[in-house]
Design a protein around this motif. Structure first.
Motif, mmCIF file in Angstrom:
data_model
loop_
_atom_site.group_PDB
_atom_site.id
_atom_site.type_symbol
_atom_site.label_atom_id
_atom_site.label_comp_id
_atom_site.label_asym_id
_atom_site.label_seq_id
_atom_site.Cartn_x
_atom_site.Cartn_y
_atom_site.Cartn_z
ATOM 1 N N LEU A 170 -55.947 -45.607 -3.108
ATOM 2 C CA LEU A 170 -57.165 -44.936 -3.582
ATOM 3 C C LEU A 170 -56.857 -43.762 -4.500
ATOM 4 O O LEU A 170 -57.551 -43.541 -5.494
ATOM 5 C CB LEU A 170 -57.995 -44.463 -2.383
ATOM 6 N N GLN A 171 -55.820 -42.998 -4.162
ATOM 7 C CA GLN A 171 -55.463 -41.849 -4.998
ATOM 8 C C GLN A 171 -54.583 -42.251 -6.181
ATOM 9 O O GLN A 171 -54.323 -41.435 -7.054
ATOM 10 C CB GLN A 171 -54.749 -40.790 -4.157
ATOM 11 N N ARG A 172 -54.101 -43.479 -6.171
ATOM 12 C CA ARG A 172 -53.225 -44.001 -7.233
ATOM 13 C C ARG A 172 -52.019 -43.095 -7.468
ATOM 14 O O ARG A 172 -51.667 -42.753 -8.587
ATOM 15 C CB ARG A 172 -54.005 -44.197 -8.521
ATOM 16 N N LYS A 173 -51.402 -42.724 -6.371
ATOM 17 C CA LYS A 173 -50.209 -41.876 -6.420
ATOM 18 C C LYS A 173 -49.149 -42.483 -5.523
ATOM 19 O O LYS A 173 -49.462 -43.125 -4.524
ATOM 20 C CB LYS A 173 -50.522 -40.460 -5.926
ATOM 21 N N SER A 174 -47.907 -42.245 -5.877
ATOM 22 C CA SER A 174 -46.825 -42.720 -5.012
ATOM 23 C C SER A 174 -46.426 -41.659 -4.000
ATOM 24 O O SER A 174 -45.789 -41.958 -3.003
ATOM 25 C CB SER A 174 -45.608 -43.129 -5.850
ATOM 26 N N VAL A 175 -46.825 -40.401 -4.240
ATOM 27 C CA VAL A 175 -46.534 -39.296 -3.322
ATOM 28 C C VAL A 175 -47.837 -38.556 -3.059
ATOM 29 O O VAL A 175 -48.499 -38.127 -4.002
ATOM 30 C CB VAL A 175 -45.493 -38.324 -3.917
ATOM 31 N N ILE A 176 -48.195 -38.436 -1.774
ATOM 32 C CA ILE A 176 -49.376 -37.647 -1.422
ATOM 33 C C ILE A 176 -49.031 -36.726 -0.259
ATOM 34 O O ILE A 176 -48.096 -36.971 0.492
ATOM 35 C CB ILE A 176 -50.613 -38.527 -1.081
ATOM 36 N N ASN A 177 -49.797 -35.663 -0.141
ATOM 37 C CA ASN A 177 -49.586 -34.687 0.926
ATOM 38 C C ASN A 177 -50.362 -35.112 2.156
ATOM 39 O O ASN A 177 -51.569 -35.335 2.085
ATOM 40 C CB ASN A 177 -50.041 -33.303 0.470
ATOM 41 N N LEU A 178 -49.651 -35.228 3.278
ATOM 42 C CA LEU A 178 -50.269 -35.643 4.537
ATOM 43 C C LEU A 178 -49.770 -34.753 5.664
ATOM 44 O O LEU A 178 -48.631 -34.293 5.644
ATOM 45 C CB LEU A 178 -49.910 -37.102 4.851
ATOM 46 N N PRO A 179 -50.618 -34.540 6.682
ATOM 47 C CA PRO A 179 -50.172 -33.753 7.837
ATOM 48 C C PRO A 179 -49.302 -34.623 8.746
ATOM 49 O O PRO A 179 -49.748 -35.648 9.260
ATOM 50 C CB PRO A 179 -51.480 -33.356 8.526
ATOM 51 N N ILE A 180 -48.072 -34.205 8.964
ATOM 52 C CA ILE A 180 -47.147 -35.035 9.734
ATOM 53 C C ILE A 180 -47.407 -34.966 11.227
ATOM 54 O O ILE A 180 -46.847 -35.740 11.993
ATOM 55 C CB ILE A 180 -45.676 -34.674 9.428
ATOM 56 N N THR A 181 -48.293 -34.058 11.653
ATOM 57 C CA THR A 181 -48.641 -33.987 13.075
ATOM 58 C C THR A 181 -49.799 -34.913 13.424
ATOM 59 O O THR A 181 -50.084 -35.108 14.605
ATOM 60 C CB THR A 181 -49.003 -32.540 13.459
ATOM 61 N N GLU A 182 -50.462 -35.469 12.409
ATOM 62 C CA GLU A 182 -51.558 -36.423 12.651
ATOM 63 C C GLU A 182 -50.969 -37.680 13.301
ATOM 64 O O GLU A 182 -49.961 -38.208 12.840
ATOM 65 C CB GLU A 182 -52.215 -36.763 11.310
ATOM 66 N N PRO A 183 -51.565 -38.195 14.395
ATOM 67 C CA PRO A 183 -50.979 -39.335 15.113
ATOM 68 C C PRO A 183 -50.731 -40.573 14.248
ATOM 69 O O PRO A 183 -49.675 -41.203 14.362
ATOM 70 C CB PRO A 183 -52.007 -39.629 16.212
ATOM 71 N N ALA A 184 -51.671 -40.912 13.374
ATOM 72 C CA ALA A 184 -51.485 -42.106 12.536
ATOM 73 C C ALA A 184 -50.314 -41.921 11.583
ATOM 74 O O ALA A 184 -49.489 -42.828 11.391
ATOM 75 C CB ALA A 184 -52.761 -42.403 11.752
ATOM 76 N N SER B 170 -67.458 -55.339 -3.855
ATOM 77 C CA SER B 170 -68.866 -54.960 -4.014
ATOM 78 C C SER B 170 -69.012 -53.468 -3.752
ATOM 79 O O SER B 170 -68.127 -52.826 -3.182
ATOM 80 C CB SER B 170 -69.742 -55.763 -3.050
ATOM 81 N N ASP B 171 -70.145 -52.921 -4.174
ATOM 82 C CA ASP B 171 -70.398 -51.490 -3.959
ATOM 83 C C ASP B 171 -70.409 -51.151 -2.473
ATOM 84 O O ASP B 171 -69.971 -50.073 -2.064
ATOM 85 C CB ASP B 171 -71.737 -51.086 -4.590
ATOM 86 N N GLU B 172 -70.902 -52.080 -1.673
ATOM 87 C CA GLU B 172 -70.951 -51.860 -0.227
ATOM 88 C C GLU B 172 -69.540 -51.781 0.360
ATOM 89 O O GLU B 172 -69.260 -50.913 1.197
ATOM 90 C CB GLU B 172 -71.733 -52.997 0.437
ATOM 91 N N GLN B 173 -68.643 -52.647 -0.105
ATOM 92 C CA GLN B 173 -67.259 -52.632 0.378
ATOM 93 C C GLN B 173 -66.555 -51.339 -0.036
ATOM 94 O O GLN B 173 -65.817 -50.735 0.750
ATOM 95 C CB GLN B 173 -66.483 -53.840 -0.159
ATOM 96 N N VAL B 174 -66.782 -50.915 -1.291
ATOM 97 C CA VAL B 174 -66.173 -49.674 -1.778
ATOM 98 C C VAL B 174 -66.677 -48.488 -0.961
ATOM 99 O O VAL B 174 -65.896 -47.619 -0.545
ATOM 100 C CB VAL B 174 -66.476 -49.476 -3.281
ATOM 101 N N GLU B 175 -67.987 -48.458 -0.696
ATOM 102 C CA GLU B 175 -68.552 -47.365 0.090
ATOM 103 C C GLU B 175 -67.998 -47.360 1.517
ATOM 104 O O GLU B 175 -67.691 -46.305 2.074
ATOM 105 C CB GLU B 175 -70.077 -47.488 0.123
ATOM 106 N N GLN B 176 -67.838 -48.556 2.090
ATOM 107 C CA GLN B 176 -67.294 -48.664 3.440
ATOM 108 C C GLN B 176 -65.853 -48.139 3.489
ATOM 109 O O GLN B 176 -65.478 -47.414 4.404
ATOM 110 C CB GLN B 176 -67.351 -50.126 3.893
ATOM 111 N N ILE B 177 -65.051 -48.477 2.469
ATOM 112 C CA ILE B 177 -63.661 -48.001 2.414
ATOM 113 C C ILE B 177 -63.614 -46.499 2.201
ATOM 114 O O ILE B 177 -62.817 -45.790 2.823
ATOM 115 C CB ILE B 177 -62.872 -48.759 1.328
ATOM 116 N N MET B 178 -64.477 -45.988 1.357
ATOM 117 C CA MET B 178 -64.494 -44.543 1.104
ATOM 118 C C MET B 178 -64.949 -43.766 2.338
ATOM 119 O O MET B 178 -64.441 -42.675 2.611
ATOM 120 C CB MET B 178 -65.407 -44.219 -0.091
ATOM 121 N N ASN B 179 -65.861 -44.328 3.107
ATOM 122 C CA ASN B 179 -66.310 -43.665 4.341
ATOM 123 C C ASN B 179 -65.243 -43.731 5.427
ATOM 124 O O ASN B 179 -65.251 -42.915 6.347
ATOM 125 C CB ASN B 179 -67.606 -44.300 4.853
ATOM 126 N N ALA B 180 -64.350 -44.712 5.329
ATOM 127 C CA ALA B 180 -63.308 -44.879 6.342
ATOM 128 C C ALA B 180 -62.091 -43.993 6.076
ATOM 129 O O ALA B 180 -61.159 -43.982 6.870
ATOM 130 C CB ALA B 180 -62.867 -46.341 6.384
#
Length: 195
Positions: free
Chosen positions: A107-121, A174-184
């Motif tokens: 989604l961000q179209r980046k190979s490196v993004i900042n993420l919290p490493i303490t987040e379980p996922a 579809s717009d519905e699928q994009v919205e569902q992914i963005m909400n997730a």
């Protein structure tokens, strides 16, 4: 293999001594005695046993080094195979949050993004070897509560990540699928993290 190159570099003098020992002993023992002079052939007869021992010592040294290199190569190959199998297994059982984290790279179209490493996922994906530090493991962890780090998808995991694994459609969504992914999207990704 890099470790063995460094190992041989540290033992360069010993390696040269063993090479010379092997060459000298084998040349003297294998050289035809008819071509050698009387004193040299008598010396060879007297010290032939010691020359044979020297040749065996040098041969066993190089054989042991070769066996150690082969053993390390086998262990590395087995470890890589085990890690690959673990990645495949983890990717086949991703939960909703882990898929959302991996989708962020698309989604961000980046190979490196900042993420919290303490987040379980994120932590689960790092433990499985799917995510890794982008600029090398930090020497000293910061004391901030989120511990936000620049992460990237590990090179061995990239070929295993498909649209199906990420829960994305290959064709136009579809717009519905994009919205569902963005909400997730995970909450920490929606906030826009800073390094």
């Amino acid at each position: 293999m890099k470790r063995w190159i460094q190992h041989f570099h540290h033992l360069a003098r010993l390696n040269w001594v063993m090479v010379w020992l092997l060459l000298c002993c084998s040349l003297i023992l294998l050289f035809p005695s008819t071509l050698m002079g009387g004193a040299v052939s008598r010396w060879t007869e007297i010290y032939g046993g010691w020359l044979g021992v020297g040749m065996l010592v040098a041969l066993s040294y190089f054989a042991s080094q070769g066996l150690l290199i082969g053993w390390e190569w086998l262990c590395d190959a087995w470890s890589e195979r085990r890690q690959h199998d673990q990645m495949e297994q983890t990717l086949s059982f991703l939960d909703f949050n882990e898929k959302a984290v991996l989708r962020e790279f698309v989604l961000q179209r980046k190979s490196v993004i900042n993420l919290p490493i303490t987040e379980p996922a994120v932590k689960n994906l790092m433990d499985a070897g799917i995510l890794t530090y982008a600029y090398g493991r930090p020497h000293r962890e910061k004391e901030d509560e989120n511990q936000i780090r620049a992460l990237m998808i590990a090179l061995p995991a990239r070929p295993l990540l498909t649209y199906k694994v990420l829960g994305l459609s290959r064709g136009k969504m579809s717009d519905e699928q994009v919205e569902q992914i963005m909400n997730a999207r995970p909450k920490f990704a929606q906030k826009g993290l800073s390094r």
